[in-house]
Design a protein around this motif. Structure first.
Motif, mmCIF file in Angstrom:
data_model
loop_
_atom_site.group_PDB
_atom_site.id
_atom_site.type_symbol
_atom_site.label_atom_id
_atom_site.label_comp_id
_atom_site.label_asym_id
_atom_site.label_seq_id
_atom_site.Cartn_x
_atom_site.Cartn_y
_atom_site.Cartn_z
ATOM 1 N N ILE A 113 31.831 39.741 53.426
ATOM 2 C CA ILE A 113 31.549 38.620 52.574
ATOM 3 C C ILE A 113 31.431 38.413 51.301
ATOM 4 O O ILE A 113 32.476 37.405 50.364
ATOM 5 N N GLY A 114 31.327 39.384 50.936
ATOM 6 C CA GLY A 114 31.114 40.226 49.010
ATOM 7 C C GLY A 114 32.619 40.592 48.591
ATOM 8 O O GLY A 114 33.347 40.279 48.343
ATOM 9 N N ILE A 115 33.662 41.382 49.956
ATOM 10 C CA ILE A 115 35.006 41.497 49.145
ATOM 11 C C ILE A 115 35.631 39.993 49.289
ATOM 12 O O ILE A 115 35.796 39.937 48.393
ATOM 13 N N ILE A 116 36.106 39.385 50.116
ATOM 14 C CA ILE A 116 36.167 37.477 49.905
ATOM 15 C C ILE A 116 36.022 37.270 48.285
ATOM 16 O O ILE A 116 36.197 36.500 47.807
ATOM 17 N N CYS A 117 34.421 37.698 47.928
ATOM 18 C CA CYS A 117 33.854 36.253 46.723
ATOM 19 C C CYS A 117 34.690 36.635 45.803
ATOM 20 O O CYS A 117 34.733 36.109 44.861
ATOM 21 N N LEU A 118 34.467 38.665 45.821
ATOM 22 C CA LEU A 118 35.047 39.144 44.804
ATOM 23 C C LEU A 118 36.620 38.917 44.292
ATOM 24 O O LEU A 118 37.154 38.275 43.370
ATOM 25 N N SER A 119 37.377 38.591 45.875
ATOM 26 C CA SER A 119 38.519 38.617 46.025
ATOM 27 C C SER A 119 38.855 37.259 45.348
ATOM 28 O O SER A 119 39.985 36.914 44.036
ATOM 29 N N LEU A 120 38.147 35.890 45.179
ATOM 30 C CA LEU A 120 38.317 34.578 45.082
ATOM 31 C C LEU A 120 37.731 34.128 43.605
ATOM 32 O O LEU A 120 38.434 33.839 42.846
ATOM 33 N N PHE A 121 36.640 35.174 42.910
ATOM 34 C CA PHE A 121 35.523 34.720 41.856
ATOM 35 C C PHE A 121 35.935 36.215 41.326
ATOM 36 O O PHE A 121 35.398 35.188 40.041
ATOM 37 N N GLY A 122 35.884 36.460 41.466
ATOM 38 C CA GLY A 122 35.770 38.205 40.537
ATOM 39 C C GLY A 122 34.061 38.645 40.047
ATOM 40 O O GLY A 122 33.627 37.742 40.943
ATOM 41 N N LEU A 123 34.166 38.931 38.978
ATOM 42 C CA LEU A 123 32.783 38.242 38.172
ATOM 43 C C LEU A 123 32.520 37.975 37.044
ATOM 44 O O LEU A 123 33.867 37.800 36.345
ATOM 45 N N ASN A 124 31.832 37.920 36.430
ATOM 46 C CA ASN A 124 31.233 36.583 35.024
ATOM 47 C C ASN A 124 30.844 37.737 34.393
ATOM 48 O O ASN A 124 29.881 37.870 33.650
ATOM 49 N N TYR A 125 31.928 38.437 33.804
ATOM 50 C CA TYR A 125 31.966 39.485 33.079
ATOM 51 C C TYR A 125 31.124 38.950 31.115
ATOM 52 O O TYR A 125 31.792 37.801 31.197
ATOM 53 N N SER A 126 30.544 39.501 30.913
ATOM 54 C CA SER A 126 29.824 39.120 29.606
ATOM 55 C C SER A 126 30.493 39.886 28.287
ATOM 56 O O SER A 126 31.814 40.244 28.988
ATOM 57 N N VAL A 127 30.338 39.611 27.115
ATOM 58 C CA VAL A 127 31.480 39.877 26.323
ATOM 59 C C VAL A 127 31.636 41.613 26.079
ATOM 60 O O VAL A 127 32.073 42.017 25.597
ATOM 61 N N ASP A 128 30.058 42.090 26.750
ATOM 62 C CA ASP A 128 30.932 43.722 26.843
ATOM 63 C C ASP A 128 31.694 44.045 27.274
ATOM 64 O O ASP A 128 32.405 45.133 26.984
ATOM 65 N N PHE A 129 32.588 43.405 28.422
ATOM 66 C CA PHE A 129 34.225 43.698 29.287
ATOM 67 C C PHE A 129 34.966 43.075 29.157
ATOM 68 O O PHE A 129 36.236 42.842 29.601
ATOM 69 N N ARG A 130 34.685 41.682 28.700
ATOM 70 C CA ARG A 130 35.964 41.024 27.993
ATOM 71 C C ARG A 130 36.349 40.506 26.766
ATOM 72 O O ARG A 130 35.138 40.517 25.972
ATOM 73 N N ALA A 131 37.161 40.377 25.772
ATOM 74 C CA ALA A 131 37.452 40.144 24.691
ATOM 75 C C ALA A 131 36.845 38.741 24.251
ATOM 76 O O ALA A 131 37.174 37.704 25.217
ATOM 77 N N GLY A 132 36.238 38.813 22.706
ATOM 78 C CA GLY A 132 35.640 37.032 22.537
ATOM 79 C C GLY A 132 34.438 37.758 21.411
ATOM 80 O O GLY A 132 34.166 39.146 21.549
#
Length: 300
Positions: free
Chosen positions: A29-48
């Motif tokens: 279930i975790g693999i499926i969710c990660l494949s479909l939705f990924g993670l909700n990254y904060s500003v620490d891990f994505r530009a912005g």
């Protein structure tokens, strides 16, 4: 065997078969969710840019959105209001003019507002994400080396499977419920790995100690030894996990916003860690040890 056979112990090895199925299902279930939705990254891990605003009165999204539209920076923003705090996340990096204008406009709504602006450029975001992955992998490698030297390779395999199980399920829960992943989340995962390996090593040490004074003639004797070893150490594992769980739980309820995700990850990870230590790690060692040809009863 040196320990008293009349002492009854719970059959952890038998129950672990069902726990394996549950863990495999959760992992899928975790693999499926990660494949479909990924993670909700904060500003620490994505530009912005991330703007934290402390206010003396509650500001609403309806008050903030017109300001963002007026400045032309409303697209791709996420506004999270609170009673005396508001967070505005921008998918693009704010330039100095927009940052200055935003502060001026919000100050008109609340003169005592104070601002904290965190900005991450694309290259820094990629580097932080890469280093976080390296930190987890290197810690796992160190554990494998230590346990292999201190015990044997079967203990190392069982320990690392248990640790990866704990870490992955915490990540999966954050993916499923769209909790924010920031740097404190990585710290929480590494802390969970530390607590989990500590409890696992305690049980492994008891198994090794019992092996030294036992004469195992069959696989059932080996299973009995594992069950009794877990029974002899289970209360220590539960008390250790429970005390840290209580502290993490109240930090989540009463702590500040900056440590909320850390506390939540700790709460979830401690539950999975206590479960895997008892029902995954030691029974998995039993499976590996029972397949040892002609030497099922020898101590390591």
């Amino acid at each position: 065997m040196s320990f008293n056979k009349n002492v009854k112990s719970f059959n952890f090895v038998h129950i672990s078969k069902y726990c394996y199925m549950v863990s495999i299902a959760l992992t899928i279930i975790g693999i499926i969710c990660l494949s479909l939705f990924g993670l909700n990254y904060s500003v620490d891990f994505r530009a912005g840019s991330n703007v934290d605003i402390t206010t003396s009165q509650k500001l609403t999204e309806e008050q903030i959105h017109p300001v963002l539209e007026k400045l032309g920076i409303a697209e791709g923003t996420l506004v999270s209001p609170g009673d005396d705090r508001m967070t505005i996340r921008f998918t693009n990096v704010l330039n100095e003019d927009h940052e200055s204008q935003l502060k001026q406009e919000i100050t008109k709504l609340d003169e005592s507002a104070s601002f904290e602006v965190n900005t991450v450029d694309p290259e820094m975001a990629k580097e932080l994400a890469r280093n976080a992955i390296y930190a987890v992998l290197i810690s796992c490698l160190g554990i494998i080396i230590y346990v292999s030297i201190r015990f044997e390779w079967r203990f190392a395999v069982a320990a690392i499977v248990s640790l990866l199980h704990d870490a992955f399920l915490v990540v999966a829960v954050f993916s499923i419920f769209r909790f924010e992943v920031d740097l404190t989340f990585i710290i929480a995962v590494l802390t969970i790995i530390g607590y989990s390996i500590n409890d696992t090593i305690v049980i492994f040490d008891r198994i090794r100690e019992n092996l030294r004074f036992s004469k195992l003639k069959s696989t059932s004797d080996l299973a009995d030894l594992v069950n009794k070893s877990i029974s002899q150490t289970i209360m220590r594992s539960i008390y250790t996990a429970l005390t840290v769980f209580i502290a993490a739980f109240f930090l989540f309820l009463l702590g500040g916003e900056s440590i909320r995700m850390f506390s939540l990850a700790m709460v979830i990870g401690l539950l999975f860690g206590a479960y895997s230590t008892i029902f995954i790690a030691s029974p998995l060692w039993f499976v590996l040890k029972s397949k040892q040809k002609n030497k099922p009863a020898k101590a390591s």
